[in-house]
Design a protein around this motif. Structure first.
Motif, PDB file in Angstrom:
ATOM      1  N   GLU A   1       0.757  -1.195  -0.310  1.00 17.97           N
ATOM      2  CA  GLU A   1       0.115   0.255  -0.416  1.00 17.97           C
ATOM      3  C   GLU A   1       1.274   1.234   0.440  1.00 17.97           C
ATOM      4  N   GLU A   2       2.049   1.326   0.842  1.00 18.79           N
ATOM      5  CA  GLU A   2       2.919   2.135   0.354  1.00 18.79           C
ATOM      6  C   GLU A   2       3.121   2.940  -0.792  1.00 18.79           C
ATOM      7  N   ARG A   3       3.065   2.119  -1.647  1.00 21.37           N
ATOM      8  CA  ARG A   3       3.544   2.543  -3.200  1.00 21.37           C
ATOM      9  C   ARG A   3       2.904   3.708  -3.576  1.00 21.37           C
ATOM     10  N   PHE A   4       1.147   3.677  -3.227  1.00 24.89           N
ATOM     11  CA  PHE A   4       0.225   4.511  -3.195  1.00 24.89           C
ATOM     12  C   PHE A   4       0.262   5.416  -2.320  1.00 24.89           C
ATOM     13  N   THR A   5       0.135   5.577  -1.127  1.00 24.94           N
ATOM     14  CA  THR A   5       0.367   6.418  -0.616  1.00 24.94           C
ATOM     15  C   THR A   5       1.157   7.577  -0.278  1.00 24.94           C
ATOM     16  N   ARG A   6       2.436   6.744  -0.605  1.00 26.17           N
ATOM     17  CA  ARG A   6       3.732   7.476  -0.425  1.00 26.17           C
ATOM     18  C   ARG A   6       4.321   7.510   0.792  1.00 26.17           C
ATOM     19  N   ILE A   7       3.852   6.746   2.165  1.00 23.50           N
ATOM     20  CA  ILE A   7       3.533   6.532   3.172  1.00 23.50           C
ATOM     21  C   ILE A   7       4.451   5.091   3.880  1.00 23.50           C
ATOM     22  N   LYS A   8       5.540   5.309   4.107  1.00 22.09           N
ATOM     23  CA  LYS A   8       6.927   4.252   4.108  1.00 22.09           C
ATOM     24  C   LYS A   8       6.673   3.308   5.039  1.00 22.09           C
ATOM     25  N   HIS A   9       5.922   1.929   4.735  1.00 16.76           N
ATOM     26  CA  HIS A   9       5.342   0.807   5.800  1.00 16.76           C
ATOM     27  C   HIS A   9       4.047   1.241   6.343  1.00 16.76           C
ATOM     28  N   ASP A  10       3.146   2.071   5.357  1.00 18.59           N
ATOM     29  CA  ASP A  10       2.123   2.540   5.294  1.00 18.59           C
ATOM     30  C   ASP A  10       1.318   1.367   6.724  1.00 18.59           C
ATOM     31  N   PRO A  11       0.708   1.559   7.332  1.00 17.79           N
ATOM     32  CA  PRO A  11      -0.425   0.493   7.631  1.00 17.79           C
ATOM     33  C   PRO A  11      -1.728  -0.056   7.474  1.00 17.79           C
ATOM     34  N   SER A  12      -2.339   1.091   6.949  1.00 21.09           N
ATOM     35  CA  SER A  12      -3.513   1.638   6.595  1.00 21.09           C
ATOM     36  C   SER A  12      -4.560   0.354   5.468  1.00 21.09           C
ATOM     37  N   PHE A  13      -5.525   0.522   5.976  1.00 19.62           N
ATOM     38  CA  PHE A  13      -5.980  -1.004   4.877  1.00 19.62           C
ATOM     39  C   PHE A  13      -5.782  -0.899   3.647  1.00 19.62           C
ATOM     40  N   PRO A  14      -5.338  -2.145   2.782  1.00 18.27           N
ATOM     41  CA  PRO A  14      -4.762  -1.681   1.656  1.00 18.27           C
ATOM     42  C   PRO A  14      -5.883  -1.748   0.586  1.00 18.27           C
ATOM     43  N   SER A  15      -6.729  -0.018   0.545  1.00 23.38           N
ATOM     44  CA  SER A  15      -7.483  -0.542  -0.693  1.00 23.38           C
ATOM     45  C   SER A  15      -7.139   0.389  -1.838  1.00 23.38           C
ATOM     46  N   ASN A  16      -6.032   0.942  -2.176  1.00 27.27           N
ATOM     47  CA  ASN A  16      -4.843   1.095  -3.423  1.00 27.27           C
ATOM     48  C   ASN A  16      -4.339  -0.607  -4.263  1.00 27.27           C
ATOM     49  N   ALA A  17      -3.645  -1.135  -3.219  1.00 22.57           N
ATOM     50  CA  ALA A  17      -2.518  -2.443  -2.991  1.00 22.57           C
ATOM     51  C   ALA A  17      -4.151  -3.167  -4.317  1.00 22.57           C
TER      52      ALA A  17
END
Length: 619
Positions: A29-45
């Motif tokens: 998910e981090e690759r889309f949100t640009r937040i490293k190690h993003d823990p949020s629900f991976p909607s974009n992924a």
């Protein structure tokens, strides 16, 4: 049969999609949100995986989450109860969040999925395998083996912190587990914290710092004995017991009790901005050595139980490339395969595969090599998308007619000392750039390591860079002659490539050690003559392979520096726009996207209001 696997809510959220056991796509998910190690629900992924597969969410057979939240909640409650009254503050703070956000995860997941597609009253099959089973599945099912021992090691899942399993066909059998609070991953992270690096992202920094330690010093011997006497009990099978008197992660907000550790080791906990001293390097070397000892003992136990000549590895500790290299040197197994997305991101893929082979009882297909497709499982961008996305920046470029011409031009630029941002094909899944989202340089340059660290990556000067080397040439440069496509193994540089070190080498300051020229390929040779190797063949990455061949034709060296295309604190770039922004924010000389080459000096002036240093915090 189409299955989506997801990991979320801790760190490195990700999604993966498989069709009839074939891995179609996987991405963090981090690759889309640009937040490293993003823990949020991976909607974009998830949306990317659906787009790549051509399926709608309503057509998916199952959504599989990578662990069991109820078991994890049980572990939290039992831990707080066991340590009571210690940890009451943490209990009061964390349990309401768990009850509200994580305990009723089915409801939360359904709510998030409905944001992706309105499912109405359609029922989606939600499955929840255990965390370490997801890790084991991510390692075994995509591996090239029909049967194998499987070793998973991380911080903690629900209860397990390490597991020994065996795989045969579609079956995975769990033989032994190490359980919380005793954890090799949490032990390593505790030292990461004590040495001033960020937990869950700075462990690789400590691994890179360790070779600067002096194994002959009094500090090394003292620290080694303190850890063995006071912190940890190591058993013959690799299981460990950590003295919880010194650790605070079970019920507190920090990894360790600072004052107790400071009294134990006789040094203050280092803060991130404080100078790194020799004593810190020695402590890093000690815990790295002890970690390697434990991994090897666990592997021997896995061999004893399984009787297999093959080993699969996953879990965050499997990203410790130095331990992996030493494990291979021990020759416990004939063959070792490591999941390239070994951490929690890979759990998404493992969860999907667990459902397919275990829950749905599907047969394993015959394998002639691993099934990860080089780990190139992310987005790819067509020419019109490249041009369209960079119009807003008025970017200037030269477009070459074909890949061969692009590689010839790029190889020449690198040979002349330029640093290249290289954006090609499908993005890599996992933490390593493997030649599709990479920054490239000349490994023969004595100044390239410092230039890349200080002017491109904006990170600590001590950190090493990895070589990408033609598979057929690897043994010419390194004490290794096997595949290493995922940059997960550290090996030594060949003796005939090394230069003599000064006699006072171990007494030199960190920066002085950096200035010592150690080999004929100095930019990728670490202070202990080691390198984290990526071998490149032409099957899964013909573009990168061709570039290496062209560089060899010019220089005689079939190798390039390969580091991830990002600055410190930033996720690896995904889109052409991400790549251009990173290119313009740094002192990179050229950017190559597909067959487009961008020269820095030809670009419009970059926006001075771009405060990216504030956005991407030190990791």
């Amino acid at each position: 049969m189409v299955i989506v696997g997801i990991s979320a809510y801790y760190h490195d959220s990700a999604a993966a999609i498989i069709e009839d056991g074939n891995i179609i796509a996987a991405v963090q998910e981090e690759r889309f949100t640009r937040i490293k190690h993003d823990p949020s629900f991976p909607s974009n992924a998830i949306q990317y995986c659906l787009d790549e597969s051509g399926y709608k969410l309503s057509e998916v057979d199952a959504i599989v989450f990578y662990d069991k939240p109820f078991l994890k909640f049980e572990r939290l409650l039992e831990t707080y109860y066991g340590f009571a009254p210690k940890g009451v503050g943490s209990f009061i703070r964390s349990i309401p969040i768990w009850v509200k956000e994580k305990l009723f995860l089915k409801r939360t997941i359904r709510k998030e999925l409905n944001k992706i597609e309105d499912l109405g009253k359609k029922s989606i099959n939600l499955l929840f395998p255990e965390h370490h089973l997801s890790h084991a599945a991510s390692a075994f099912y995509p591996s090239p083996f029909e049967e194998s021992a499987i070793l998973t090691i991380d911080g903690v899942g629900e209860w397990a912190t390490a597991s020994i399993c065996s795989g045969r066909g579609k079956e995975i059998k769990i033989h032994k587990e190490l359980r919380f609070p005793h954890s090799l991953g949490l032990l390593y992270s505790s030292f990461t914290y004590f040495l001033g690096f960020k937990v869950n992202s700075g462990e690789y920094k400590m691994m890179g710092l360790a070779p600067y330690g002096n194994p002959s010093s009094d500090n090394y011997a003292t620290f080694y004995q303190i850890i063995k006497d006071q912190l940890i009990e190591i058993k013959e099978d690799g299981s460990i017991r950590l003295n919880q008197k010194y650790f605070n992660y079970a019920t507190g907000f920090r990894m360790v009790f600072d004052r107790k550790w400071e009294g134990l080791f006789g040094i203050k906990r280092r803060t991130p901005k404080e100078r790194i001293e020799q004593i810190h390097m020695d402590l890093a070397l000690v815990i790295q050595a002890i970690t390697e000892e434990i991994v090897i003992l666990m592997a021997r136990e896995a061999k004893r139980i399984s009787g297999s000549e093959n080993l699969c590895l996953a879990g965050g500790v499997a990203l410790n490339c130095v331990a992996n290299g030493r494990l291979m040197n021990e020759n416990i197994f004939q063959n070792v395969w490591i999941q390239p997305a070994a951490g929690d991101a890979g759990g998404a893929l493992g969860a999907a595969l667990t459902a397919y082979y275990i829950f749905y009882d599907q047969e394993m297909k015959t394998k002639d090599r691993d099934l990860m497709k080089g780990s190139y499982l992310g987005p790819v961008f067509a020419d019109f998308k490249i041009e369209q996305s960079l119009k807003r920046y008025k970017a200037k470029f030269k477009k070459y007619s074909n890949l061969e011409e692009t590689c010839k031009a790029c190889a020449r630029l690198v040979s002349e000392g330029n640093v290249i941002g290289w954006h090609q094909g499908r993005m890599e899944f996992g933490p390593r750039a493997l030649g599709n989202r990479s920054i490239l340089g000349d490994p023969r340059s004595e100044e390239m390591q410092k230039k890349l660290n200080l002017k491109i990556k904006y990170r600590e000067s001590f950190r090493p860079f990895a070589p990408a080397v033609l598979r057929q040439d690897v043994n010419e440069y390194f004490e290794h002659n096997e595949d290493s496509p995922y940059m997960l193994i550290v090996k030594k540089v060949q003796q005939d490539q090394r230069l003599h070190l000064p006699k006072n080498y171990h007494s030199l300051d960190l920066l002085d050690k950096l200035n010592v020229n150690r080999s004929k390929i100095p930019a990728i040779t670490h202070v202990d003559f080691s390198a984290r190797i990526q071998t490149v063949d032409g099957e899964y990455n013909p573009e990168f392979h061709m570039l290496l061949e062209e560089f060899k034709a010019i220089t005689g060296t079939g190798m390039l520096i390969n580091t991830s295309f990002n600055v410190r604190g930033e996720p690896i770039v995904c889109t052409p726009e991400d790549a251009y922004r990173c290119f313009m924010r740094t002192e990179m000389d050229y950017l190559v996207i597909g067959n487009y080459i961008f020269e820095k000096t030809s670009q419009p002036e970059w926006d001075k209001k771009d405060k990216w240093q504030e956005k991407f915090k030190l990791d």
